[in-house]
Design an enzyme around this catalytic site. Structure first.
Site, PDB file in Angstrom:
ATOM      1  N   ALA A  67      22.976  17.301  35.657  1.00  0.00           N
ATOM      2  CA  ALA A  67      22.471  16.145  34.909  1.00  0.00           C
ATOM      3  C   ALA A  67      21.040  16.307  34.396  1.00  0.00           C
ATOM      4  CB  ALA A  67      22.593  14.876  35.754  1.00  0.00           C
ATOM      5  N   SER A  86      20.817  14.454  41.889  1.00  0.00           N
ATOM      6  CA  SER A  86      21.435  14.310  40.567  1.00  0.00           C
ATOM      7  C   SER A  86      22.904  14.685  40.634  1.00  0.00           C
ATOM      8  CB  SER A  86      20.740  15.216  39.556  1.00  0.00           C
ATOM      9  OG  SER A  86      21.115  16.579  39.764  1.00  0.00           O
ATOM     10  N   ASP A  87      23.688  14.128  39.709  1.00  0.00           N
ATOM     11  CA  ASP A  87      25.014  14.693  39.497  1.00  0.00           C
ATOM     12  C   ASP A  87      24.809  16.106  38.947  1.00  0.00           C
ATOM     13  OD1 ASP A  87      27.734  15.023  39.313  1.00  0.00           O
ATOM     14  OD2 ASP A  87      28.082  13.179  38.204  1.00  0.00           O
ATOM     15  N   CYS A  88      25.801  16.954  39.137  1.00  0.00           N
ATOM     16  CA  CYS A  88      25.599  18.379  38.892  1.00  0.00           C
ATOM     17  C   CYS A  88      25.322  18.669  37.421  1.00  0.00           C
ATOM     18  CB  CYS A  88      26.807  19.164  39.386  1.00  0.00           C
ATOM     19  SG  CYS A  88      27.014  19.031  41.174  1.00  0.00           S
TER      20      CYS A  88
END
Length: 704
Positions: free
Chosen positions: A273, A269-271
Site C-alpha cells: 500500500a 499497511s496492507d501489502c
C-alpha cells in the site's frame, strides 16, 4: 566529607566501566523493569538504520544485540494457513452465521493454540524461515462491512452489520491474543482500516463518504476490536478516504484510532500500500514523499518491504523524516514483540509450553464440527421435507459441483487429517440403510437413477473462481450452467434438496419458488460434510442465521462504488422485500416470544422477554433485539438496527427468560457539527424477534 568524595568517585568509575555500560544496555532484557522503560532503553542502543530495519514485515535480526529476525504476517481467519497443516474451521462468514460469541472465542483460542504449538515445534521460530509464515503475528480478523454482495472478500467477513461484526471481532481478537495478564499468545490484526470493499480497483479505489457514515457504519467493528478486544495491531486499507489514502491518513490513524479509541498497538499497511500512494493513487510523486507522509500519519510497519527501506532512509537523510518519527514507529513495534515474550526467558512465557499435539487434536476436530453444525442455515423447508427420515427412504441420488469436494474458501490452510466432503458425510450417515447413487458433475446426469430415487440431493454453489481477494462477483445468481442443471434435476425428481456451498448471498429466486428444501452450508471447513449430514438427517437441529441480506437481484442495489449505506444498503436502510432477510434462519422446531418488558437503569436499558420452544425438538433460538431511534428531522436514520442478541438452547416444551442489556451510550448517532456521538432523547422502539423481518414483540419507550 572524605568518605563522601570517595563514594562519588567510585560511582563515577563504575558508571564509566564496561560492566555498567553492559548493565544499562541490558535493561531491555530485564523482565522486572516496566515495558516502556525496556523499549526506550533498546531504542537508545539501536542505530537509525537498525530502527528502520524493524519497520518492515520481514525484519532481519540484529546480531550484535542477539535479536532474532522477526517475520510479521500470517493468516488465521478460520485456522492457521501456514507452515504445515492445521485444523480448518468454517470460513469467517460461516462463523458469523453461528451468532455465538462464546463458541467464536473458543475457536479463536484453538487457532492461536495451534499457532504457538507450531512455533514451539519449530524451536520457537528459529526453524521458520519463510516470509509471511511465522506464527506470532496474524492479519486477522477481517471486520470490513460486507455492504455489497458483489465484493469478492465477503466470505472473509462477519457480514453486513457493524454490531454483529464488532461483537464477533472482539471475541476473535481476545481468543487469538490470549488472556495472560503479561504476555500475548499471538498478535491479532483486524483489517482493513477502513471501508475496504472493492477488488476490481482496490489499489486505487477512492471512497467518498460523510464522516457520519464512517462513524456509524464502517468504523464501529474496528472500534470494538480496539476498545473491547485490545487488539495490538491494525492493518490499514488500500483505498483513499475522502481524498487521502488510508495508509497516509493522519485523521484515520492518529485522530480516530489513537486519540479517540486509545489504541496503543502498531499500525501495519496492507501489502504494497505505501507504494500505491505513488503508483496507483498518484497522491505523491516519489516513494520518499510517500514514506514521509505515511510514517508521519502514524503508519509503523510496511508490508511489502519497499517504501520503508531505502526510500525511508533517504527521506531521513534529507531531513524529511525525524528521529522522533522513526522512534515512534519502532517503539510501537518493539512493545508488541516484548509483549509476546521475545525478550524474556522462554521458560517464563506460559504459551511456550503448548505442545504440538494440540494441532489437529480430537478436541479441535470436534470444535470444527460443532462450528460447522451451528453455522448451517436452513433457508427453506416446505412441508417439513427435512429432516430426512432414513426409515422412509430407500434410495438417494447425490450430484452437483460441490458434492465430492471440500471447498474451504480464501485464506485457508491445509487440514491435518482427512477432510469430509458432503458426499462422504451423507455416505457415512446412511451406511447400508439406503442406496446412494452419485453422479460426478463432469459426467452425464444419470437421469434414470435421479428419477427413480426417493430423494435427490444437489450440492451447488460457488468457489474461489468466482469470489476471492482480487475478484469481485459480476452477478448474484449461480452460474447459468448450475441454474440449468437444477431445473433439469427438479424436472426429473421434484423431491429435490439443494445444499449451497458459498461465501456470500445468492439470488436463488427460482429455487426458492420451486425446490422444497434449501440448506446453506457456506464454506464449512474440514468437518463440513459430517455437519451437513447431521442437519439433513436430523441429528442436529439447524440454528444458523444469516449475517447478510439476500437480495432478489442486482437491480435492488445502489452502484457498487456508492458507499453511502443510507441509500438503500443492508437491512438498516433497504426498503424492499429481500429474498431472505438479515438474521433469518429456520429450525426443525418452533419458538414463541412473550412478555416483553423494558427496564431503565442509570446508564443502560434492559429488555426482558420469554421464549418458549413449543415444537417437538430441542433446539437453539437466536433472539435478536433491534431498535429504532426517535425521529431526527435532519438525519436519515436506520429503519431498525441490531443492538443485541442471545443464542439460547431450549428443550422442547420449555421456556427461557431472556435479558438483553443495551448501554445508553450505544444508542448513538454521530453529530457532524459537534464531531461526537450523542444519544437522542425521545421515543425508541425496541423490537425482539427471530430475524430483522420477523419481529415478534415490540414496545415504544420514552428515553430521557
Amino acid at each position: 566529607m572524605k568518605s563522601h568524595y570517595i563514594l562519588v568517585c567510585s560511582l563515577c568509575i563504575f558508571l564509566l566501566s564496561p560492566c555498567a555500560v553492559k548493565a544499562q544496555q541490558e535493561l531491555f532484557r530485564n523482565e522486572q523493569a516496566p515495558i516502556e522503560a525496556r523499549v526506550n532503553n533498546l531504542l537508545s542502543i539501536l542505530t537509525t538504520d537498525e530502527k528502520i530495519s524493524l519497520l518492515i514485515a520481514t525484519s532481519p535480526g540484529i546480531p550484535r544485540l542477539e535479536i532474532n529476525k522477526y517475520y510479521h504476517g500470517n493468516e488465521a481467519l478460520h485456522g492457521v494457513v501456514r507452515p504445515g497443516k492445521f485444523t480448518v474451521f468454517p470460513q469467517a462468514i460461516a462463523l458469523a452465521a453461528m451468532w455465538n460469541p462464546d463458541l467464536h472465542y473458543q475457536i479463536a483460542s484453538a487457532i492461536s493454540d495451534e499457532a504457538r504449538a507450531r512455533w514451539n515445534e519449530l524451536d520457537q521460530g528459529e526453524k521458520q524461515l519463510a516470509h509471511f509464515s511465522d506464527l506470532l503475528t496474524f492479519w486477522s480478523p477481517t471486520v470490513n462491512m460486507a455492504r455489497d454482495p458483489r465484493w469478492g472478500r465477503t466470505p472473509e467477513t462477519y457480514g453486513e452489520d457493524p454490531y454483529l461484526a464488532g461483537v464477533l471481532g472482539e471475541q476473535f481478537v481476545k481468543g487469538l491474543q490470549g488472556n495472560d495478564p503479561r504476555y500475548l499468545k499471538v498478535v491479532s490484526t483486524p483489517k482493513h482500516f477502513v471501508a475496504n470493499n472493492e477488488e476490481h480497483n482496490r489499489f486505487e479505489c477512492s471512497v467518498n463518504v460523510p464522516e457520519r457514515i464512517l462513524r456509524e457504519y464502517y468504523l464501529p467493528a474496528f472500534e470494538a476490536c480496539v476498545k473491547n478486544g485490545n487488539a495490538q495491531s491494525i492493518m490499514t486499507a488500500y483505498p483513499s478516504i475522502n481524498g487521502v489514502p488510508c495508509t497516509a491518513n493522519p485523521w484515520l490513524i492518529k485522530k480516530v484510532l489513537r486519540k479517540d479509541w486509545g489504541f496503543d498497538g502498531y499500525v501495519v499497511s496492507d501489502c504494497g500500500a505505501p507504494g500505491f500512494i505513488v503508483s496507483a493513487h498518484k497522491y505523491v510523486k516519489t516513494k520518499e514523499t510517500a514514506a514521509t507522509l505515511a510514517i508521519k500519519a502514524g503508519l509503523d510497519l510496511e508490508c511489502g518491504d519497499d517504501v520503508f527501506t531505502k526510500p525511508l532512509q533517504k527521506a531521513y537523510r534529507m531531513g524529511m523524516v525525524s528521529d522522533a518519527d522513526i522512534d515512534s514507529a519502532a517503539f510501537h513495534i518493539l512493545r508488541a514483540r516484548m509483549r509476546l515474550g521475545l525478550f524474556d526467558d522462554p521458560m517464563h512465557v506460559p504459551y511456550n509450553k503448548i505442545s504440538p499435539s494440540v494441532i489437529g487434536s480430537p478436541e479441535h476436530k470436534a470444535l470444527a464440527l460443532e462450528a460447522a453444525r451451528q453455522s448451517i442455515v436452513l433457508l427453506k423447508n416446505e412441508k417439513n421435507m427435512l429432516p430426512i427420515q432414513l426409515n422412509e427412504v430407500k434410495s438417494i441420488a447425490v450430484m452437483g459441483i460441490n458434492a465430492d469436494t471440500c471447498v474451504f474458501g480464501d485464506y485457508s490452510g491445509n487440514p491435518i487429517g482427512e477432510s469430509v466432503s458432503i458426499l462422504e458425510g451423507i455416505r457415512n450417515k446412511v451406511g447400508n440403510k439406503a442406496k446412494i447413487t452419485f453422479t460426478p458433475w463432469k459426467a452425464p446426469v444419470n437421469e434414470t437413477a435421479i428419477r427413480n430415487s426417493d430423494l435427490a440431493i444437489a450440492v451447488l454453489g460457488i468457489n474461489k473462481s468466482i469470489e476471492q481477494e482480487g475478484r469481485d462477483r459480476n452477478d448474484l445468481t449461480l452460474p447459468k450452467v448450475q441454474e440449468d442443471f437444477i431445473r433439469h434435476i427438479y424436472q426429473l425428481n421434484p423431491r429435490t434438496i439443494v445444499v449451497l456451498v458459498a461465501g456470500s448471498s445468492l439470488a436463488i429466486n427460482w429455487m426458492n419458488d420451486h425446490i422444497p428444501a434449501i440448506v446453506n452450508a457456506w464454506y464449512p471447513g474440514q468437518e463440513g460434510g459430517t455437519a451437513v449430514a447431521d442437519v439433513l438427517f436430523g441429528d442436529f437441529n439447524p440454528s444458523g442465521r444469516l449475517p447478510l441480506t439476500y437480495y432478489n437481484s442486482l437491480s435492488e442495489l445502489p452502484p457498487f462504488n456508492d458507499y453511502d449505506v443510507t441509500k438503500g444498503r443492508t437491512y438498516q436502510y433497504f426498503k424492499g422485500k429481500p429474498l431472505y432477510p438479515f438474521g433469518y434462519g429456520l429450525s426443525y422446531t418452533t419458538f414463541k416470544y412473550k412478555n416483553l418488558k423494558t427496564a431503565e437503569e442509570a446508564d443502560s436499558v434492559s429488555i426482558h422477554f420469554s421464549v418458549k420452544n413449543d415444537g417437538n425438538r430441542d433446539g437453539y433460538e437466536i433472539a435478536q433485539l433491534y431498535t429504532k431511534f426517535p425521529d431526527q428531522p435532519e438525519l436519515v436514520i436506520p429503519i431498525k438496527q441490531l443492538k443485541g442478541f442471545k443464542k439460547v438452547f431450549i428443550k422442547k416444551g420449555e421456556t427461557q427468560n431472556v435479558v438483553i442489556k443495551i448501554k445508553k451510550a450505544d444508542l448513538r448517532l454521530w453529530d457532524e457539527k459537534a464531531e461526537k456521538f450523542f444519544t437522542p432523547q425521545g421515543t425508541y422502539t425496541f423490537m425482539v424477534g427471530a430475524s430483522s423481518a420477523d419481529i415478534r414483540l415490540q414496545e415504544n419507550y420514552e428515553l430521557r
